[in-house]
Design an enzyme around this catalytic site. Structure first.
Site, PDB file in Angstrom:
ATOM      1  N   TYR A  33      50.159 -34.055  -5.479  1.00 52.14           N
ATOM      2  CA  TYR A  33      51.234 -35.109  -3.969  1.00 52.14           C
ATOM      3  C   TYR A  33      49.787 -35.773  -2.890  1.00 52.14           C
ATOM      4  CZ  TYR A  33      51.803 -31.573  -1.429  1.00 52.14           C
ATOM      5  OH  TYR A  33      51.897 -29.752   0.055  1.00 52.14           O
ATOM      6  N   LYS A 147      46.024 -29.528  -5.699  1.00 53.65           N
ATOM      7  CA  LYS A 147      47.261 -30.110  -4.948  1.00 53.65           C
ATOM      8  C   LYS A 147      48.740 -30.852  -5.688  1.00 53.65           C
ATOM      9  CE  LYS A 147      48.775 -32.247  -0.309  1.00 53.65           C
ATOM     10  NZ  LYS A 147      49.055 -31.300   0.210  1.00 53.65           N
ATOM     11  N   GLU A 179      44.670 -19.148   3.674  1.00 50.28           N
ATOM     12  CA  GLU A 179      45.942 -20.531   4.472  1.00 50.28           C
ATOM     13  C   GLU A 179      46.708 -20.367   4.396  1.00 50.28           C
ATOM     14  OE1 GLU A 179      44.388 -23.735   1.808  1.00 50.28           O
ATOM     15  OE2 GLU A 179      45.427 -22.722  -0.161  1.00 50.28           O
ATOM     16  N   LEU A 204      43.634 -25.013  -0.745  1.00 52.13           N
ATOM     17  CA  LEU A 204      43.309 -26.082  -1.057  1.00 52.13           C
ATOM     18  C   LEU A 204      42.027 -26.575  -0.130  1.00 52.13           C
ATOM     19  CD1 LEU A 204      44.929 -28.912  -1.843  1.00 52.13           C
ATOM     20  CD2 LEU A 204      46.154 -29.345   0.303  1.00 52.13           C
TER      21      LEU A 204
END
Length: 282
Positions: A33, A147, A179, A204
């Site tokens: 996505y 992702k 993250e 990511l």
């Protein structure tokens, strides 16, 4: 008024939008996505998001369902039909639909779903006042650079953050911050270095992160892409997080420790202002 949703070449009222229960994204999280922010009716950093979409599907050997140009046309049509001035456009590419099996047919046709959300993006209370961040162990799979829609660990991290009075969770592996649950992490050290973890399979590759690094370079800030610990984060002069829907958001507390004076710092404010000005006029 019902939203319009796009599925595989057609536009539907949201109440009529359907995807099969045999879709592999539903059954296995076998899907990718992307989310692009919309401000003043314009998409922000969309080329970066579509580039990451192409990389992600390539890593999982999922064919792109449409060319980049046609996907942009779908996004723009959804923005127009749904009268989105400020909000987001969501894209999801799944491997396709067939009877449940861990293996999949080599000729499986991917599904593309897209929709919009009307949502405040700029000038939010989080932008003005900053947010509090909790610390959680990073429980995700090893390929975080792709992702995927496998977001259960992030959901749990967000729930924990909310339970302890925080707005976001920064995840930690072997003592180092990876993250946020839905953001990239930045700190400003006492020596005035702007630090963020380098891209790898552990995080990511954030699109807003990439754009903000370029802004920081234009402003002549010293940047270090390296690992940093939770202790270093808690001792930072300033901290902020970035994402498509949070843009550049100050962090005023990490794991109960006030950052700086416990309010957004001047470096964060400068990067906020310049990033938003560039993004809005791009």
């Amino acid at each position: 008024m019902s939203r319009t949703v796009y599925i595989n070449g057609e536009f539907f009222p949201a109440s009529d939008a359907r995807i099969s229960v045999f879709d592999r994204g539903f059954l296995f999280g076998d899907s990718i996505y992307e989310v692009t922010a919309v401000i003043d009716g314009k998409m922000i950093d969309n080329d970066l998001h579509l580039g990451r979409l192409e990389r992600s599907v390539d890593q999982l050997d999922i064919p792109m369902p449409l060319s980049r140009g046609k996907i942009i046309s779908v996004q723009l049509e959804l923005i127009t039909r749904n009268k989105i001035v400020e909000g987001l456009v969501y894209l999801q590419v799944t491997r396709g639909t067939e009877d449940r099996s861990f293996d999949y047919s080599s000729a499986l046709k991917p599904n593309l779903v897209a929709f919009t959300q009307d949502k405040p993006i700029k000038g939010t209370n989080a932008h003005r006042a900053g947010v509090k961040v909790a610390i959680v162990e990073d429980a995700r799979w090893a390929r975080r650079d792709i992702k995927t829609t496998m977001l259960l660990a992030q959901v749990q991290a967000k729930r924990h953050a909310k339970a302890v009075g925080c707005d976001e969770a920064w995840m930690v592996q072997d003592g180092f911050v990876t993250e946020g649950a839905s953001s990239s992490a930045f700190i400003l050290t006492r020596r005035n270095y702007l630090v963020t973890r380098p891209n790898s399979a552990a995080i990511l590759p954030g699109c807003t992160r990439q754009a903000v690094i370029e802004v920081a370079r234009q402003l002549d800030f010293d940047i270090e892409e390296r690992l940093f610990t939770t202790e270093e984060a808690c001792a930072a002069k300033e901290a902020f997080l970035t994402s498509a829907t949070s843009l550049v958001t100050p962090v005023i507390e990490i794991a109960g420790h006030s950052i700086g004076a416990g309010q957004p710092g001047p470096v964060t404010r400068r990067i906020q202002d310049v990033y938003f000005d560039i993004a809005r006029h791009f």
